[in-house]
Write a protein that holds these residues in place. Structure first.
Motif, PDB file in Angstrom:
ATOM      1  N   GLN A 102       0.827  -1.202   0.000  1.00  0.00           N
ATOM      2  CA  GLN A 102       0.000   0.000   0.000  1.00  0.00           C
ATOM      3  C   GLN A 102       0.857   1.247   0.000  1.00  0.00           C
ATOM      4  OE1 GLN A 102      -3.806   0.466   2.171  1.00  0.00           O
ATOM      5  NE2 GLN A 102      -2.759   2.122   3.231  1.00  0.00           N
ATOM      6  N   ALA A 103       0.533   2.147  -0.925  1.00  0.00           N
ATOM      7  CA  ALA A 103       1.105   3.486  -0.947  1.00  0.00           C
ATOM      8  C   ALA A 103      -0.028   4.432  -0.569  1.00  0.00           C
ATOM      9  CB  ALA A 103       1.628   3.821  -2.340  1.00  0.00           C
ATOM     10  N   GLN A 104       0.309   5.539   0.055  1.00  0.00           N
ATOM     11  CA  GLN A 104      -0.740   6.505   0.376  1.00  0.00           C
ATOM     12  C   GLN A 104      -0.154   7.898   0.502  1.00  0.00           C
ATOM     13  OE1 GLN A 104      -2.327   5.060   4.126  1.00  0.00           O
ATOM     14  NE2 GLN A 104      -1.203   6.633   5.234  1.00  0.00           N
ATOM     15  N   CYS A 105      -1.022   8.892   0.325  1.00  0.00           N
ATOM     16  CA  CYS A 105      -0.605  10.269   0.529  1.00  0.00           C
ATOM     17  C   CYS A 105      -0.353  10.494   2.017  1.00  0.00           C
ATOM     18  CB  CYS A 105      -1.664  11.229  -0.017  1.00  0.00           C
ATOM     19  SG  CYS A 105      -3.253  11.148   0.839  1.00  0.00           S
ATOM     20  N   HIS A 106       0.129  11.644   2.382  1.00  0.00           N
ATOM     21  CA  HIS A 106       0.508  11.928   3.764  1.00  0.00           C
ATOM     22  C   HIS A 106      -0.656  11.771   4.733  1.00  0.00           C
ATOM     23  CE1 HIS A 106       1.817  14.444   7.218  1.00  0.00           C
ATOM     24  NE2 HIS A 106       2.954  13.818   6.977  1.00  0.00           N
ATOM     25  N   CYS A 107      -1.836  12.241   4.357  1.00  0.00           N
ATOM     26  CA  CYS A 107      -2.990  12.179   5.265  1.00  0.00           C
ATOM     27  C   CYS A 107      -3.781  10.878   5.146  1.00  0.00           C
ATOM     28  CB  CYS A 107      -3.908  13.375   5.038  1.00  0.00           C
ATOM     29  SG  CYS A 107      -4.816  13.354   3.471  1.00  0.00           S
ATOM     30  N   GLY A 108      -3.472  10.037   4.160  1.00  0.00           N
ATOM     31  CA  GLY A 108      -4.161   8.764   3.986  1.00  0.00           C
ATOM     32  C   GLY A 108      -5.444   8.842   3.187  1.00  0.00           C
ATOM     33  N   ASN A 109      -5.758  10.003   2.629  1.00  0.00           N
ATOM     34  CA  ASN A 109      -6.972  10.178   1.838  1.00  0.00           C
ATOM     35  C   ASN A 109      -6.934   9.389   0.531  1.00  0.00           C
ATOM     36  OD1 ASN A 109      -9.521  11.560   1.116  1.00  0.00           O
ATOM     37  ND2 ASN A 109      -8.234  12.610  -0.382  1.00  0.00           N
ATOM     38  N   ILE A 110      -5.765   9.316  -0.108  1.00  0.00           N
ATOM     39  CA  ILE A 110      -5.603   8.538  -1.338  1.00  0.00           C
ATOM     40  C   ILE A 110      -4.725   7.336  -1.018  1.00  0.00           C
ATOM     41  CG2 ILE A 110      -4.732   8.484  -3.707  1.00  0.00           C
ATOM     42  CD1 ILE A 110      -5.331  11.467  -3.899  1.00  0.00           C
ATOM     43  N   LYS A 111      -5.248   6.153  -1.325  1.00  0.00           N
ATOM     44  CA  LYS A 111      -4.510   4.913  -1.111  1.00  0.00           C
ATOM     45  C   LYS A 111      -4.403   4.164  -2.430  1.00  0.00           C
ATOM     46  CE  LYS A 111      -5.846   4.182   3.713  1.00  0.00           C
ATOM     47  NZ  LYS A 111      -6.383   5.448   4.064  1.00  0.00           N
ATOM     48  N   LEU A 112      -3.231   3.576  -2.664  1.00  0.00           N
ATOM     49  CA  LEU A 112      -2.987   2.793  -3.869  1.00  0.00           C
ATOM     50  C   LEU A 112      -2.504   1.411  -3.459  1.00  0.00           C
ATOM     51  CD1 LEU A 112      -1.585   5.900  -4.345  1.00  0.00           C
ATOM     52  CD2 LEU A 112      -1.975   5.086  -6.646  1.00  0.00           C
ATOM     53  N   GLN A 113      -3.184   0.383  -3.909  1.00  0.00           N
ATOM     54  CA  GLN A 113      -2.789  -1.007  -3.641  1.00  0.00           C
ATOM     55  C   GLN A 113      -2.001  -1.510  -4.850  1.00  0.00           C
ATOM     56  OE1 GLN A 113      -3.262  -2.985  -0.918  1.00  0.00           O
ATOM     57  NE2 GLN A 113      -4.272  -1.331   0.176  1.00  0.00           N
ATOM     58  N   LEU A 114      -0.782  -1.987  -4.597  1.00  0.00           N
ATOM     59  CA  LEU A 114       0.109  -2.458  -5.645  1.00  0.00           C
ATOM     60  C   LEU A 114       0.350  -3.959  -5.469  1.00  0.00           C
ATOM     61  CD1 LEU A 114       2.759   0.363  -5.181  1.00  0.00           C
ATOM     62  CD2 LEU A 114       0.713   0.416  -6.615  1.00  0.00           C
ATOM     63  N   PRO A 115       0.429  -4.714  -6.563  1.00  0.00           N
ATOM     64  CA  PRO A 115       0.650  -6.150  -6.434  1.00  0.00           C
ATOM     65  C   PRO A 115       2.051  -6.491  -5.930  1.00  0.00           C
ATOM     66  CG  PRO A 115       0.708  -5.500  -8.735  1.00  0.00           C
ATOM     67  CD  PRO A 115       0.292  -4.288  -7.950  1.00  0.00           C
ATOM     68  N   LYS A 116       3.022  -5.657  -6.266  1.00  0.00           N
ATOM     69  CA  LYS A 116       4.425  -5.859  -5.885  1.00  0.00           C
ATOM     70  C   LYS A 116       5.175  -4.591  -6.239  1.00  0.00           C
ATOM     71  CE  LYS A 116       5.614  -7.632 -10.382  1.00  0.00           C
ATOM     72  NZ  LYS A 116       6.640  -8.174 -11.158  1.00  0.00           N
ATOM     73  N   LEU A 117       6.414  -4.498  -5.807  1.00  0.00           N
ATOM     74  CA  LEU A 117       7.269  -3.387  -6.227  1.00  0.00           C
ATOM     75  C   LEU A 117       7.884  -3.728  -7.575  1.00  0.00           C
ATOM     76  CD1 LEU A 117       9.200  -2.468  -2.962  1.00  0.00           C
ATOM     77  CD2 LEU A 117       7.286  -1.253  -4.012  1.00  0.00           C
ATOM     78  N   THR A 118       8.156  -2.722  -8.347  1.00  0.00           N
ATOM     79  CA  THR A 118       8.875  -2.917  -9.599  1.00  0.00           C
ATOM     80  C   THR A 118      10.365  -3.061  -9.275  1.00  0.00           C
ATOM     81  OG1 THR A 118       8.970  -0.511  -9.851  1.00  0.00           O
ATOM     82  CG2 THR A 118       7.188  -1.660 -10.997  1.00  0.00           C
ATOM     83  N   ASP A 119      11.153  -3.537 -10.232  1.00  0.00           N
ATOM     84  CA  ASP A 119      12.589  -3.717 -10.010  1.00  0.00           C
ATOM     85  C   ASP A 119      13.337  -2.391  -9.948  1.00  0.00           C
ATOM     86  OD1 ASP A 119      12.317  -6.475  -9.971  1.00  0.00           O
ATOM     87  OD2 ASP A 119      12.669  -6.658 -12.135  1.00  0.00           O
ATOM     88  N   THR A 120      12.820  -1.404 -10.646  1.00  0.00           N
ATOM     89  CA  THR A 120      13.453  -0.082 -10.672  1.00  0.00           C
ATOM     90  C   THR A 120      12.389   0.983 -10.429  1.00  0.00           C
ATOM     91  OG1 THR A 120      13.125   0.229 -13.051  1.00  0.00           O
ATOM     92  CG2 THR A 120      15.204  -0.787 -12.366  1.00  0.00           C
ATOM     93  N   MET A 121      12.853   2.178 -10.107  1.00  0.00           N
ATOM     94  CA  MET A 121      11.975   3.345 -10.049  1.00  0.00           C
ATOM     95  C   MET A 121      12.636   4.427 -10.883  1.00  0.00           C
ATOM     96  SD  MET A 121      12.441   4.219  -6.054  1.00  0.00           S
ATOM     97  CE  MET A 121      14.055   4.170  -5.296  1.00  0.00           C
ATOM     98  N   THR A 122      11.837   5.272 -11.464  1.00  0.00           N
ATOM     99  CA  THR A 122      12.345   6.257 -12.413  1.00  0.00           C
ATOM    100  C   THR A 122      12.317   7.659 -11.822  1.00  0.00           C
ATOM    101  OG1 THR A 122      11.619   4.917 -14.273  1.00  0.00           O
ATOM    102  CG2 THR A 122      12.004   7.246 -14.709  1.00  0.00           C
ATOM    103  N   CYS A 123      13.433   8.340 -11.992  1.00  0.00           N
ATOM    104  CA  CYS A 123      13.565   9.751 -11.638  1.00  0.00           C
ATOM    105  C   CYS A 123      13.712  10.509 -12.955  1.00  0.00           C
ATOM    106  CB  CYS A 123      14.793   9.954 -10.756  1.00  0.00           C
ATOM    107  SG  CYS A 123      15.069  11.668 -10.289  1.00  0.00           S
ATOM    108  N   CYS A 124      12.756  11.368 -13.247  1.00  0.00           N
ATOM    109  CA  CYS A 124      12.743  12.101 -14.518  1.00  0.00           C
ATOM    110  C   CYS A 124      13.042  13.572 -14.253  1.00  0.00           C
ATOM    111  CB  CYS A 124      11.357  11.940 -15.158  1.00  0.00           C
ATOM    112  SG  CYS A 124      11.135  12.869 -16.692  1.00  0.00           S
ATOM    113  N   ASN A 125      13.730  14.211 -15.191  1.00  0.00           N
ATOM    114  CA  ASN A 125      14.077  15.623 -15.033  1.00  0.00           C
ATOM    115  C   ASN A 125      13.238  16.548 -15.918  1.00  0.00           C
ATOM    116  OD1 ASN A 125      15.160  15.014 -17.535  1.00  0.00           O
ATOM    117  ND2 ASN A 125      17.110  16.032 -17.165  1.00  0.00           N
ATOM    118  N   CYS A 126      12.106  16.069 -16.406  1.00  0.00           N
ATOM    119  CA  CYS A 126      11.256  16.958 -17.204  1.00  0.00           C
ATOM    120  C   CYS A 126      10.746  18.087 -16.311  1.00  0.00           C
ATOM    121  CB  CYS A 126      10.103  16.189 -17.856  1.00  0.00           C
ATOM    122  SG  CYS A 126       8.739  15.784 -16.746  1.00  0.00           S
ATOM    123  N   SER A 127      10.112  19.074 -16.901  1.00  0.00           N
ATOM    124  CA  SER A 127       9.724  20.268 -16.153  1.00  0.00           C
ATOM    125  C   SER A 127       8.757  19.980 -15.008  1.00  0.00           C
ATOM    126  CB  SER A 127       9.118  21.300 -17.107  1.00  0.00           C
ATOM    127  OG  SER A 127       7.965  20.783 -17.736  1.00  0.00           O
TER     128      SER A 127
END
Length: 127
Positions: free
Chosen positions: A3-28
């Protein structure tokens, strides 16, 4: 499930698993949000929004929506405007507990200039 969630817990996201990588993008927009993105197919992520609701921001090419909590302001994820079973949802891994992502590799993506991945490094918890 993870489970991922915003700071206050209002939005929750259920994920099946973590991905192998995470992406950091430098777009605007990603550079301003300081997000670390994990990518999933639309049907893989269960999203629930509580009583405070959410707001969306559509940028540039009008293909994706960035979703934010109306209460705490956290950017939780982005999704395609035209949702289908093959469309992608990018979950902001900053909404996960830090210990869950500390071993993941970061894929740096040059969304500002070349629109190509530039390197992968081990996450240190500070970016």
């Amino acid at each position: 499930m993870i489970q991922a969630q915003c700071h206050c817990g209002n939005i929750k996201l259920q994920l099946p698993k973590l991905t192998d990588t995470m992406t950091c993008c430098n777009c605007s927009i990603c550079a301003r949000y300081a997000a670390l993105w994990g990518y999933y197919l639309q049907p893989e992520v269960e999203i629930s929004v509580g009583e405070y609701g959410s707001r969306q921001y559509c940028r540039g090419d009008r293909e994706i929506l960035f979703h934010c909590c109306n209460q705490c302001g956290c950017v939780t994820h982005y999704s395609a405007i035209d949702v289908s079973p093959t469309s992608r949802v990018a979950v902001n891994y900053r909404m996960l507990e830090p210990q869950l992502i500390k071993e993941l590799t970061i894929r740096y993506f040059d969304g500002a200039d070349t629109f190509k991945a530039v390197e992968k490094v081990q996450f240190t918890g500070l970016l």
